[in-house]
Design an enzyme around this catalytic site. Structure first.
Site, PDB file in Angstrom:
ATOM      1  N   HIS A 166      49.370  31.117  55.475  1.00 21.52           N
ATOM      2  CA  HIS A 166      47.967  31.156  55.043  1.00 21.52           C
ATOM      3  C   HIS A 166      47.337  32.533  55.229  1.00 21.52           C
ATOM      4  O   HIS A 166      46.266  32.809  54.696  1.00 21.52           O
ATOM      5  CB  HIS A 166      47.160  30.107  55.814  1.00 21.52           C
ATOM      6  CG  HIS A 166      47.514  28.701  55.435  1.00 21.52           C
ATOM      7  ND1 HIS A 166      46.709  27.922  54.655  1.00 21.52           N
ATOM      8  CD2 HIS A 166      48.617  27.959  55.694  1.00 21.52           C
ATOM      9  CE1 HIS A 166      47.289  26.740  54.468  1.00 21.52           C
ATOM     10  NE2 HIS A 166      48.446  26.741  55.095  1.00 21.52           N
ATOM     11  N   ASP A 375      41.923  39.478  54.718  1.00 18.49           N
ATOM     12  CA  ASP A 375      41.844  38.011  54.715  1.00 18.49           C
ATOM     13  C   ASP A 375      42.930  37.487  53.786  1.00 18.49           C
ATOM     14  O   ASP A 375      43.101  38.014  52.685  1.00 18.49           O
ATOM     15  CB  ASP A 375      40.459  37.584  54.180  1.00 18.49           C
ATOM     16  CG  ASP A 375      39.943  36.300  54.816  1.00 18.49           C
ATOM     17  OD1 ASP A 375      40.762  35.482  55.255  1.00 18.49           O
ATOM     18  OD2 ASP A 375      38.705  36.127  54.868  1.00 18.49           O
TER      19      ASP A 375
HETATM   20  P1  ADQ Z   1      39.969  31.057  57.778  1.00 17.93           P
HETATM   21  O1  ADQ Z   1      40.215  32.403  58.351  1.00 17.93           O
HETATM   22  O2  ADQ Z   1      39.422  30.055  58.715  1.00 17.93           O
HETATM   23  O3  ADQ Z   1      41.284  30.465  57.079  1.00 17.93           O
HETATM   24  P2  ADQ Z   1      38.431  30.643  55.202  1.00 17.93           P
HETATM   25  O4  ADQ Z   1      39.456  30.695  54.135  1.00 17.93           O
HETATM   26  O5  ADQ Z   1      37.162  31.300  54.838  1.00 17.93           O
HETATM   27  O6  ADQ Z   1      38.920  31.316  56.551  1.00 17.93           O
HETATM   28  O7  ADQ Z   1      38.159  29.129  55.530  1.00 17.93           O
HETATM   29  C1  ADQ Z   1      37.141  28.753  56.376  1.00 17.93           C
HETATM   30  C2  ADQ Z   1      36.779  27.292  56.132  1.00 17.93           C
HETATM   31  O8  ADQ Z   1      35.935  26.854  57.188  1.00 17.93           O
HETATM   32  C3  ADQ Z   1      35.990  27.101  54.840  1.00 17.93           C
HETATM   33  O9  ADQ Z   1      36.397  25.920  54.222  1.00 17.93           O
HETATM   34  C4  ADQ Z   1      34.531  26.986  55.309  1.00 17.93           C
HETATM   35  O10 ADQ Z   1      33.728  26.134  54.532  1.00 17.93           O
HETATM   36  C5  ADQ Z   1      34.696  26.401  56.683  1.00 17.93           C
HETATM   37  N1  ADQ Z   1      33.615  26.889  57.571  1.00 17.93           N
HETATM   38  C6  ADQ Z   1      33.371  28.166  57.917  1.00 17.93           C
HETATM   39  N2  ADQ Z   1      32.295  28.241  58.720  1.00 17.93           N
HETATM   40  C7  ADQ Z   1      31.858  26.986  58.876  1.00 17.93           C
HETATM   41  C8  ADQ Z   1      30.762  26.395  59.598  1.00 17.93           C
HETATM   42  N3  ADQ Z   1      29.913  27.120  60.321  1.00 17.93           N
HETATM   43  N4  ADQ Z   1      30.610  25.061  59.523  1.00 17.93           N
HETATM   44  C9  ADQ Z   1      31.467  24.319  58.805  1.00 17.93           C
HETATM   45  N5  ADQ Z   1      32.498  24.809  58.112  1.00 17.93           N
HETATM   46  C10 ADQ Z   1      32.702  26.125  58.145  1.00 17.93           C
HETATM   47  C11 ADQ Z   1      42.659  30.877  56.974  1.00 17.93           C
HETATM   48  C12 ADQ Z   1      42.878  32.282  56.420  1.00 17.93           C
HETATM   49  C13 ADQ Z   1      42.177  32.423  55.074  1.00 17.93           C
HETATM   50  C14 ADQ Z   1      42.680  31.344  54.108  1.00 17.93           C
HETATM   51  C15 ADQ Z   1      42.620  29.972  54.753  1.00 17.93           C
HETATM   52  C16 ADQ Z   1      43.313  28.923  53.903  1.00 17.93           C
HETATM   53  O11 ADQ Z   1      42.409  33.264  57.340  1.00 17.93           O
HETATM   54  O12 ADQ Z   1      42.404  33.712  54.531  1.00 17.93           O
HETATM   55  O13 ADQ Z   1      41.869  31.342  52.960  1.00 17.93           O
HETATM   56  O14 ADQ Z   1      43.247  29.964  56.032  1.00 17.93           O
HETATM   57  O15 ADQ Z   1      44.609  29.291  53.586  1.00 17.93           O
END
Ligand code: ADQ
Length: 480
Positions: A166, A375
């Site tokens: 990921h 990211d």
């Molecule tokens: P993350 O680094 O966690 O994921 P991201 O892809 O942005 O980053 O996913 C975060 C998830 O958490 C989103 O679905 C978002 O809605 C949710 N989220 C964030 N803040 C929140 C809050 N305060 N309350 C509720 N929900 C919240 C890792 C990798 C990424 C990759 C994903 C999936 O770092 O690059 O996109 O895995 O593969």
């Protein structure tokens, strides 16, 4: 183990189970599916095939029996407190995470952490080997479990094994720092299919395998001495776009979005950032850029509000504690320097919200600011796009997020270039709505056409397509 051995036709292995435990005041225990695209995407396959999910349940020093939750068999893997510190906080999040994200923070290398990583990977592989039916499909998730593919293949050569990373896969110049680089590469080549977010990551991997392990490769294919061919390819992950849009269209979410804007003093422009509190996300850079725009008089503090939601994560890892203090101070300084009575330019929240509230925030925001320094993908950018069903709003997106390869109509920024970022933020704030509509429409189409289901299906179709043994004449492998 409580679950009948050798029954599961489809097995997912991830560091965490897709459920969180809630204990009521009277002591009753309930499990709730944790919000996240991965479970949603895999649920149908899981149900159809009598699938099982293997992962840690979130509490150290506790062993739980397998149980069923909403039609999915869950198999909890125990971790001791020491393993949690060494395998999870240590090797996964203080060695691999920074190493794979451009060494934005310096990775720490400790031999005890590595030993623990090996032990825990062995445990996950052993659990999978016990529950998988003959010829079953097993899908291993992410950087915490990179040794599982080869360990599992050693135990169960009959299985089809897939792996998906990921996060980014680094170029050789950085990966080479890892004292256990060869073991990780060999761990991954135990899979039949190794999936990455971007083609560049797959290329980094194949090149490293050729140079360090000595296997013959051709484009995205790796030929192993035992006749197996490993495929390395990009499968950019996505979201349940339809579900997000439907949620965003509900009257409740609409009302809440209006309420949020009113609570902020109905400013002309609402900017939004939503991230895990992580040093890869570029929080400092974006807040500085916004603060300077107000200081320079380019935006009026009465006209614009920046809402930054930053969920604390990995709080016992020292880099994360330092970051939290750093951002807390920066927000305080900017609000102190350029705020007025009743006018805080930055609204900063350390909260975790239900999906409805997330959708309402996305609906309330005129400009979504996503500026990671690196990211893998960034799902927040895609969620924002999915919620903008009126084709309004502007997405500011770092070129270092995997999502930038797909969301080409975003306002693109280099987060290391503060002046550049200020200019683009201003451009997005002042953009003609027709220009935003043109961009948003194209991005929405992409996200709807390439949703999480598309991702899972593409990966699993490739994994389950049969591949004859290759007939390449290979010399014994060398490398170091
Ligand atoms: P993350 O680094 O966690 O994921 P991201 O892809 O942005 O980053 O996913 C975060 C998830 O958490 C989103 O679905 C978002 O809605 C949710 N989220 C964030 N803040 C929140 C809050 N305060 N309350 C509720 N929900 C919240 C890792 C990798 C990424 C990759 C994903 C999936 O770092 O690059 O996109 O895995 O593969």
């Amino acid at each position: 183990m409580g679950m009948p051995s050798g029954q599961a036709e489809f097995v997912v292995i991830a560091n965490r189970l897709p459920v969180d435990r809630f204990i009521a005041p009277d002591g009753t225990v309930t499990w709730r599916t944790s919000p996240g695209g991965l479970v949603t995407a895999l649920e149908p396959v899981m149900r159809r095939k009598g699938g099982a999910w293997i992962g840690w349940h979130g509490a150290p020093d506790e062993t739980l029996e397998p149980f069923e939750h909403e039609g999915i068999n869950l198999v909890p893997v125990p971790l001791s407190e020491q393993e949690f510190e060494e395998y999870y906080e240590g090797f996964s999040n203080a060695t691999l995470w920074p190493l794979y994200h451009d060494v934005i923070a310096p990775p720490e290398f400790h031999r005890e952490w590595w030993d623990s990583y090996v032990d825990v990977n062995q445990r996950f592989a052993a659990y999978a080997s016990k529950i998988a039916k003959k010829g079953a499909t097993v899908w291993v998730q992410d950087y915490q479990l990179q040794l599982v593919p080869s360990l599992l293949r050693g135990l169960r050569p009959d299985l089809s094994i897939g792996f998906f990373l990921h996060i980014p896969f680094p170029p050789r110049e950085l990966f080479q720092q890892l004292p256990w680089r060869r073991q990780i590469l060999e761990g991954l080549t135990g899979a039949d299919l190794v999936g990455f977010q971007l083609p560049g990551a797959a290329q980094n991997f194949v090149r490293l395998v050729r140079e360090r392990v000595g296997h013959k490769t051709h484009r995205g294919l790796i030929y192993l001495p035992d006749g197996r061919t490993v495929v390395a390819r990009a499968y950019p992950i996505s979201i349940d776009a339809k579900a997000f849009e439907e949620l965003a269209r509900t009257p409740g979410v609409d009302a809440r979005a209006k309420e949020i804007r009113e609570s902020l003093g109905s400013p002309k422009h609402v900017l939004l950032g939503v991230d895990r509190l992580d040093y890869t996300k570029g929080l400092r850079q974006r807040l500085r850029a916004f603060g300077e725009l107000i200081r320079d008089g380019k935006i009026d503090v009465d006209d614009a509000v920046f809402v930054q939601v930053a969920t604390p994560s990995r709080e016992r890892v020292s880099q994360y504690r330092l970051l939290r203090d750093d951002i807390d101070r920066l927000v305080g300084r900017i609000n102190g320097d350029v705020g007025r009575i009743g006018q805080q330019p930055i609204t900063y929240l350390h909260a975790s919200y239900p999906r409805e509230e997330m959708a309402a925030l996305y609906r309330a925001a005129d400009v979504m600011v996503v500026t990671p320094l690196r990211d893998g993908m960034n799902l927040v950018a895609k969620e924002y796009v999915a919620c903008r069903y009126d084709d309004d709003g502007a997405l500011v997106l770092s070129e270092f997020a995997g999502a930038a390869a797909e969301l080409r109509q975003a306002y693109r920024v280099n987060p290391y270039d503060i002046n550049g970022m200020k200019a683009v933020l201003l451009e997005a704030i002042e953009a003609d709505p027709r220009e935003n509509a043109r961009r948003m429409k194209a991005m929405r189409k992409h996200v709807v056409d390439h949703d999480i289901d598309h991702w899972a299906t593409a990966f699993l179709d490739e994994l389950t397509s049969t591949r004859e043994p290759h007939d390449k004449k290979l010399r014994p492998s060398g490398g170091s």
